[in-house]
Design a protein around this motif. Structure first.
Motif, PDB file in Angstrom:
ATOM      1  N   PRO A   3     -23.639  13.118  15.648  1.00  0.00           N
ATOM      2  CA  PRO A   3     -22.665  12.028  15.780  1.00  0.00           C
ATOM      3  C   PRO A   3     -23.335  10.660  15.870  1.00  0.00           C
ATOM      4  O   PRO A   3     -24.449  10.534  16.369  1.00  0.00           O
ATOM      5  N   ASP A   4     -22.653   9.668  15.374  1.00  0.00           N
ATOM      6  CA  ASP A   4     -23.088   8.272  15.428  1.00  0.00           C
ATOM      7  C   ASP A   4     -24.392   8.021  14.669  1.00  0.00           C
ATOM      8  O   ASP A   4     -25.096   7.048  14.951  1.00  0.00           O
ATOM      9  N   GLU A   5     -24.710   8.891  13.729  1.00  0.00           N
ATOM     10  CA  GLU A   5     -25.892   8.707  12.882  1.00  0.00           C
ATOM     11  C   GLU A   5     -25.447   8.723  11.429  1.00  0.00           C
ATOM     12  O   GLU A   5     -24.568   9.500  11.056  1.00  0.00           O
ATOM     13  N   PRO A   6     -26.053   7.891  10.587  1.00  0.00           N
ATOM     14  CA  PRO A   6     -25.766   8.023   9.160  1.00  0.00           C
ATOM     15  C   PRO A   6     -26.302   9.365   8.669  1.00  0.00           C
ATOM     16  O   PRO A   6     -27.219   9.939   9.268  1.00  0.00           O
ATOM     17  N   MET A   7     -25.721   9.869   7.604  1.00  0.00           N
ATOM     18  CA  MET A   7     -26.085  11.202   7.124  1.00  0.00           C
ATOM     19  C   MET A   7     -27.587  11.344   6.882  1.00  0.00           C
ATOM     20  O   MET A   7     -28.179  12.355   7.227  1.00  0.00           O
ATOM     21  N   TYR A   8     -28.226  10.320   6.328  1.00  0.00           N
ATOM     22  CA  TYR A   8     -29.645  10.457   6.005  1.00  0.00           C
ATOM     23  C   TYR A   8     -30.527  10.571   7.247  1.00  0.00           C
ATOM     24  O   TYR A   8     -31.647  11.055   7.168  1.00  0.00           O
ATOM     25  N   LYS A   9     -30.036  10.138   8.405  1.00  0.00           N
ATOM     26  CA  LYS A   9     -30.802  10.261   9.642  1.00  0.00           C
ATOM     27  C   LYS A   9     -30.339  11.436  10.492  1.00  0.00           C
ATOM     28  O   LYS A   9     -31.136  12.047  11.190  1.00  0.00           O
ATOM     29  N   GLY A  10     -29.049  11.757  10.442  1.00  0.00           N
ATOM     30  CA  GLY A  10     -28.488  12.731  11.365  1.00  0.00           C
ATOM     31  C   GLY A  10     -28.277  14.125  10.823  1.00  0.00           C
ATOM     32  O   GLY A  10     -27.927  15.037  11.576  1.00  0.00           O
ATOM     33  N   LEU A  11     -28.487  14.345   9.524  1.00  0.00           N
ATOM     34  CA  LEU A  11     -28.233  15.660   8.945  1.00  0.00           C
ATOM     35  C   LEU A  11     -29.257  16.672   9.426  1.00  0.00           C
ATOM     36  O   LEU A  11     -30.464  16.409   9.402  1.00  0.00           O
ATOM     37  N   ARG A  12     -28.770  17.828   9.891  1.00  0.00           N
ATOM     38  CA  ARG A  12     -29.627  18.897  10.405  1.00  0.00           C
ATOM     39  C   ARG A  12     -29.200  20.231   9.805  1.00  0.00           C
ATOM     40  O   ARG A  12     -28.008  20.515   9.709  1.00  0.00           O
ATOM     41  N   PRO A  13     -30.166  21.062   9.410  1.00  0.00           N
ATOM     42  CA  PRO A  13     -29.813  22.372   8.860  1.00  0.00           C
ATOM     43  C   PRO A  13     -29.432  23.356   9.965  1.00  0.00           C
ATOM     44  O   PRO A  13     -29.872  23.235  11.106  1.00  0.00           O
ATOM     45  N   ILE A  14     -28.599  24.301   9.612  1.00  0.00           N
ATOM     46  CA  ILE A  14     -28.289  25.442  10.480  1.00  0.00           C
ATOM     47  C   ILE A  14     -28.582  26.686   9.656  1.00  0.00           C
ATOM     48  O   ILE A  14     -27.840  27.009   8.728  1.00  0.00           O
ATOM     49  N   SER A  15     -29.678  27.357   9.959  1.00  0.00           N
ATOM     50  CA  SER A  15     -30.053  28.531   9.172  1.00  0.00           C
ATOM     51  C   SER A  15     -30.426  29.732  10.035  1.00  0.00           C
ATOM     52  O   SER A  15     -30.837  30.757   9.508  1.00  0.00           O
ATOM     53  N   ASN A  16     -30.270  29.589  11.350  1.00  0.00           N
ATOM     54  CA  ASN A  16     -30.580  30.711  12.246  1.00  0.00           C
ATOM     55  C   ASN A  16     -29.893  30.464  13.593  1.00  0.00           C
ATOM     56  O   ASN A  16     -29.244  29.434  13.786  1.00  0.00           O
TER      57      ASN A  16
END
Length: 139
Positions: free
Chosen positions: A71-84
């Motif tokens: 939250p409160d982050e632009p996508m290029y800074k705040g995007l995180r993977p969920i793979s496990n």
């Protein structure tokens, strides 16, 4: 069930699912997709595999990769993977600390976003155009 009134004191986290779209490199975004806001779903009762199964049944499509944006982050800074399960637990932790909603993004194609964004460096870019800049140029 969708809503425009978000209750941060609610029992369940509010999660906006973005699906059937594609990630674009210039500018870095998720486009041409659908959105659905879950307001009454118990995300914390699932593990990663159960979450993917739930989402695939909801969307009627396969999920190659799953991401959330802090939250409160632009996508290029705040995007995180969920793979496990460990990354899913981080998503759950951040989700319940959010006043408002958190966005999930489904990659149906299997784009190699790791080539665009260095997830270990929290928002540092590789060759992607971000915020209107192409390949790091400010022109």
């Amino acid at each position: 069930m969708t809503t425009t009134n978000i209750d941060p004191e609610g029992v369940y986290a509010v999660v906006e699912l973005n699906y059937q779209g594609v990630f674009r490199r210039c500018p870095f975004s998720y486009e041409d997709g659908m959105k659905f806001t879950f307001t009454e779903h118990d995300w914390a009762s699932m593990n990663y595999a159960e979450c993917v199964t739930f989402l695939e049944k909801f969307m009627h499509e396969n999920c190659k990769k799953l991401y959330y944006c802090e939250p409160d982050e632009p996508m290029y800074k705040g995007l995180r993977p969920i793979s496990n399960d460990v990354e899913y637990a981080s998503f759950i932790f951040i989700t319940f600390g959010t006043l408002g909603k958190i966005s999930l993004f489904v990659d149906h194609i299997g784009d190699e976003l790791e080539d665009w964004v260095d997830f270990d460096k929290e928002g540092e870019e590789h060759d992607s155009c971000i915020e209107g800049r192409e390949n790091g140029d400010d022109t």
